[in-house]
Design an enzyme around this catalytic site. Structure first.
Site, PDB file in Angstrom:
ATOM      1  N   ARG B  14       0.835  -1.200   0.000  1.00  0.00           N
ATOM      2  CA  ARG B  14       0.000   0.000   0.000  1.00  0.00           C
ATOM      3  C   ARG B  14       0.872   1.254   0.000  1.00  0.00           C
ATOM      4  O   ARG B  14       0.964   1.969  -0.988  1.00  0.00           O
ATOM      5  CB  ARG B  14      -0.935  -0.004   1.238  1.00  0.00           C
ATOM      6  CG  ARG B  14      -2.101   0.982   1.157  1.00  0.00           C
ATOM      7  CD  ARG B  14      -1.774   2.394   1.531  1.00  0.00           C
ATOM      8  NE  ARG B  14      -1.254   2.513   2.899  1.00  0.00           N
ATOM      9  CZ  ARG B  14      -0.739   3.627   3.391  1.00  0.00           C
ATOM     10  NH1 ARG B  14      -0.670   4.717   2.637  1.00  0.00           N
ATOM     11  NH2 ARG B  14      -0.247   3.663   4.622  1.00  0.00           N
ATOM     12  N   HIS B 211       3.997   3.817  13.251  1.00  0.00           N
ATOM     13  CA  HIS B 211       4.389   3.875  11.837  1.00  0.00           C
ATOM     14  C   HIS B 211       5.444   4.970  11.748  1.00  0.00           C
ATOM     15  O   HIS B 211       5.131   6.151  11.909  1.00  0.00           O
ATOM     16  CB  HIS B 211       3.152   4.195  10.980  1.00  0.00           C
ATOM     17  CG  HIS B 211       3.451   4.352   9.526  1.00  0.00           C
ATOM     18  ND1 HIS B 211       3.236   3.328   8.612  1.00  0.00           N
ATOM     19  CD2 HIS B 211       3.932   5.387   8.813  1.00  0.00           C
ATOM     20  CE1 HIS B 211       3.582   3.739   7.403  1.00  0.00           C
ATOM     21  NE2 HIS B 211       4.013   4.993   7.500  1.00  0.00           N
ATOM     22  N   HIS B 213       8.972   6.830  10.010  1.00  0.00           N
ATOM     23  CA  HIS B 213       9.711   7.048   8.763  1.00  0.00           C
ATOM     24  C   HIS B 213      11.197   7.207   9.053  1.00  0.00           C
ATOM     25  O   HIS B 213      11.591   7.527  10.175  1.00  0.00           O
ATOM     26  CB  HIS B 213       9.159   8.267   8.030  1.00  0.00           C
ATOM     27  CG  HIS B 213       7.907   7.958   7.254  1.00  0.00           C
ATOM     28  ND1 HIS B 213       7.309   8.849   6.418  1.00  0.00           N
ATOM     29  CD2 HIS B 213       7.153   6.831   7.199  1.00  0.00           C
ATOM     30  CE1 HIS B 213       6.227   8.288   5.868  1.00  0.00           C
ATOM     31  NE2 HIS B 213       6.105   7.075   6.338  1.00  0.00           N
ATOM     32  N   CYS B 244       9.067   9.507   1.274  1.00  0.00           N
ATOM     33  CA  CYS B 244       9.688  10.603   0.524  1.00  0.00           C
ATOM     34  C   CYS B 244      11.193  10.433   0.483  1.00  0.00           C
ATOM     35  O   CYS B 244      11.888  10.889   1.385  1.00  0.00           O
ATOM     36  CB  CYS B 244       9.370  11.939   1.185  1.00  0.00           C
ATOM     37  SG  CYS B 244       7.660  12.127   1.670  1.00  0.00           S
ATOM     38  N   ASN B 253       9.840   5.088   4.417  1.00  0.00           N
ATOM     39  CA  ASN B 253       9.500   4.042   5.376  1.00  0.00           C
ATOM     40  C   ASN B 253      10.731   3.337   5.929  1.00  0.00           C
ATOM     41  O   ASN B 253      11.755   3.231   5.261  1.00  0.00           O
ATOM     42  CB  ASN B 253       8.603   3.007   4.704  1.00  0.00           C
ATOM     43  CG  ASN B 253       7.186   3.519   4.548  1.00  0.00           C
ATOM     44  OD1 ASN B 253       6.528   3.826   5.532  1.00  0.00           O
ATOM     45  ND2 ASN B 253       6.728   3.644   3.310  1.00  0.00           N
TER      46      ASN B 253
END
Lengths: 309, 309
Positions: B14, B211, B213, B244, B253
């Site tokens: 996703r 979550h 980054h 990004c 990620n």
């Protein structure tokens, strides 16, 4: 000088430059070190006293030390492989001398052709050399226990051996030991466990620093683990130069810029100004044409509204 | 099934694929997800129910969910932006539905053109939709608090606002909230502080996952900080795709492969087999020609003598 919580010890001029093909001119090394100090870096490993035939990149270490010594407030560290190197380091006036002692004897024999016993004798001789100096010329003496978290030749290393060598190094006259993840094998649980075991054996004041690699991307997580339990010195290399770059973005050494961001973002003080660090980084990039300079934070920029402590 | 300590939730199909220009064919998505599950991955966010006009990469999400549902033991998660998406997710039979709620209202208005109040109404409607399903068809419903650690538009966000929105999301009917570092601004101290504040307000069982980054290289350090205090679910993206990418090697990620190494190396169980993970990675790389696949551990290899738990 302003109080700091974490000493970020810059090893780029030694650990970084010695692994590059190209030789940075002495004047450029000196300017880079001046810019690092101007950014607030308190300790720089400026070179290594090894034969120029082995590492021509380090042939000018005495000159670089002489320059670095003129910078107020900067601790000037050098690496030495043996007593001969230590003699040159003392002569040059280095503030701190480090010698690596590989926990993996296989690695030690292959790398410096010396057994643990031979290395410990060398450490003892260096300690005697230092003790014989007038007090104001005695450098601080550290033994870096390399391959402390595992060896590419032997695989896992015994934690009991790490502890034993730490004890023997202190007994041989080192003021302090450090733990080095030469191979990028360390994980945070191991870092905490091993630091505590060494502290239990030699005392907390005898182990303040870690040298971690980012080979498997774990460098900052391991640094966090170390700082969480009270480690106060973390080595890093500007732009992540040096070490063994396997992957794009993978550096051997922890990237100074990303480490400083980690520490400062948590509200701990490094004494280092990020803008100044970027000036030093830009200078470095210009002085090493064609060499890849790593680091996430400089590329992404500081967060909006971010304040250095 | 074998007990695990940390759930590594794979969001690549996703979060990764939606950010790429190229569209991965449905069959390739299905094969990749099968390989992830075969490696032991327990939860995969397989797609997003958004209009195909907005994200054509996600147009086949219902088909991908249908395939993923045939894999025994796999929890099939999807993202939805609104009630309409949730209706489609329920129809498709997803096991878990996540909706992002941006703590930065500026970001929310710009991104989904909805205020906090409007988003909370949407969350309430989704909760009612789910409650109206027969018990065996009720997906688990999570609200992901995005920009929870700072916003590129607003800068720092108020931790009290994060807590308030967490409370309101639970009151509106979410089973759980998650904390998302959408912007890569988080630091470990902040992760620990914010998780604890939210726990104090809604209870530990209502916040299990983060979550994070890796925009500024802090992803694994932040994951460690979260796991240290008891977070048990960490999102990651295979090969670090998505987010990004600013710098070489910088992914938005966290890289699944590096996270799995971190967790397993510490002796915690993910249920994931590294060889299987590499097979899925190789498949992914082949299915995305020209796309850079990140990750330090796959390039460097596992340490000599390393054993998965």
């Amino acid at each position: 000088m302003e109080q700091i919580d974490i000493l970020v010890s810059e090893v780029g001029p030694r650990d970084g430059l010695q692994s590059l093909q190209q030789i940075m001119p002495t004047a450029a090394k000196c300017e880079w070190i001046s810019l690092l100090a101007a950014a607030g870096v308190r300790e720089v490993e400026v070179g290594s006293f090894v034969p120029a035939s082995v590492l021509p990149q380090m042939a000018d270490t005495a000159e670089v030390v002489a320059h670095a010594k003129t910078i107020p407030g900067l601790d000037v560290a050098v690496l030495v492989p043996n007593l001969r190197g230590a003699e040159n380091a003392v002569k040059a006036g280095a503030d701190k001398i480090s010698i690596p002692l590989s926990v993996s004897e296989t690695h030690s024999l292959k790398n410096v052709r010396r057994s643990h016993t031979q290395m410990l004798e060398e450490i003892h001789s260096i300690a005697e050399l230092i003790a014989a100096q007038p007090a104001e010329r005695r450098p601080y003496f550290e033994v870096g226990l390399s391959t402390a978290f595992g060896c590419t030749l032997e695989g896992p290393v015994s934690e009991e051996l790490v502890v034993r060598l730490a004890v023997l190094a202190i007994e041989a006259g080192a003021a302090e030991v450090g733990l080095s993840d030469t191979t990028g094998y360390a994980n945070p649980a191991q870092v905490r466990r091993l630091v505590k075991k060494v502290w239990d054996a030699v005392g907390r004041e005898r182990l303040n620093g870690v040298h971690l690699h980012n080979t498997r991307g774990q460098g900052l997580a391991n640094a966090l683990a170390a700082m969480d339990i009270g480690i106060t010195t973390v080595d890093a290399s500007m732009g992540g130069i040096g070490g063994c770059p396997f992957a794009p973005g993978a550096s051997g050494n922890i990237v100074t810029e990303d480490l400083v961001f980690l520490v400062e973002a948590m509200g701990l003080r490094t004494g280092i100004d990020f803008d100044g660090l970027l000036r030093a980084r830009n200078y470095l990039a210009g002085a090493l044409p064609g060499v890849e300079i790593f680091g996430f934070t400089p590329e992404a920029g500081l967060p909006r509204g971010f304040q250095n402590t």
